[in-house]
Design a protein around this motif. Structure first.
Motif, short mmCIF file in Angstrom:
data_model
loop_
_atom_site.label_atom_id
_atom_site.label_comp_id
_atom_site.label_asym_id
_atom_site.label_seq_id
_atom_site.Cartn_x
_atom_site.Cartn_y
_atom_site.Cartn_z
N HIS A 151 10.96 18.82 5.25
CA HIS A 151 11.09 17.37 5.09
C HIS A 151 10.90 16.62 6.40
CE1 HIS A 151 13.52 17.31 1.07
NE2 HIS A 151 12.56 18.20 1.06
N HIS A 153 13.33 16.01 8.57
CA HIS A 153 14.55 15.28 8.96
C HIS A 153 15.79 16.11 8.63
CE1 HIS A 153 13.76 13.43 4.81
NE2 HIS A 153 14.66 14.35 4.65
N HIS A 155 19.41 17.05 6.99
CA HIS A 155 20.20 16.88 5.77
C HIS A 155 21.69 17.01 6.08
CE1 HIS A 155 16.67 18.11 2.93
NE2 HIS A 155 16.50 16.95 3.52
N HIS A 162 18.28 10.77 2.73
CA HIS A 162 16.88 10.53 2.36
C HIS A 162 16.54 9.07 2.40
CE1 HIS A 162 15.53 14.51 0.49
NE2 HIS A 162 16.28 14.67 1.55
ZN ZN Z 1 14.97 15.68 3.04
#
Ligand code: ZN
Length: 162
Positions: A151, A153, A155, A162
């Protein structure tokens, strides 16, 4: 001593100041932030400066515009009548706004001021053309999960979601 490398999650505190020493952003007094290093979550100059730092290390980085939010491309903010925007559009200072340009391509503009019936917009990021000074402290570091890497980024509770 554990060190920061690319594709790791670094948890850090930072204070961002402008050329004149004015504090622009700070994580002090709130929680530190977690970033995926080398994933473009930060301006390039800061992203690169994290690599090789040790947990617990505190350092300063000076980031020129080219490694920050870029040089200014426009002459500066200009006024647009409020009625040009959708009636229910939320317009507040410092807010990015997605507009369609003359060629139909979406562009991001920044609202610099809302005054009476006029909205001042700028084609450049508010920090474009500025030299940025970061005072950084590396709090911890951990490997990124495969999902985080996919992704680009962080979590979990330490990330921005998100
Ligand atoms: Zn993500």
């Amino acid at each position: 001593m554990e060190q920061v490398s690319e594709k790791q999650v670094a948890v850090m505190h930072y204070v961002l100041s402008g050329d004149d020493g004015t504090v622009i952003e700070s994580t002090r007094g709130q929680g530190p932030v977690a970033v995926l290093v080398g994933a473009g979550q930060l301006v390039p100059g800061l992203d690169r400066a994290l690599v090789g730092r040790s947990v617990g290390e505190r350092f300063e980085v000076e980031v020129p515009p080219a490694d920050g939010y870029g040089e200014r491309k426009s002459a500066g903010p200009h006024a647009v009548p409020r009625k040009e925007f959708a009636r229910d559009a939320r317009l507040s200072e410092g807010m990015p706004l997605r507009l369609r340009g003359g060629d139909g391509e979406p562009t991001i503009v920044w609202i610099t001021k809302v005054q009476g019936s006029q909205v001042w917009i700028d084609l450049d990021h508010p920090l474009a053309g500025k030299t940025l000074r970061f005072d950084v402290e590396i709090v911890s570091v951990r490997p990124a999960t495969p999902e985080e890497l996919a992704h680009g980024h962080v979590h979990g509770p330490e990330g921005h979601g998100h």
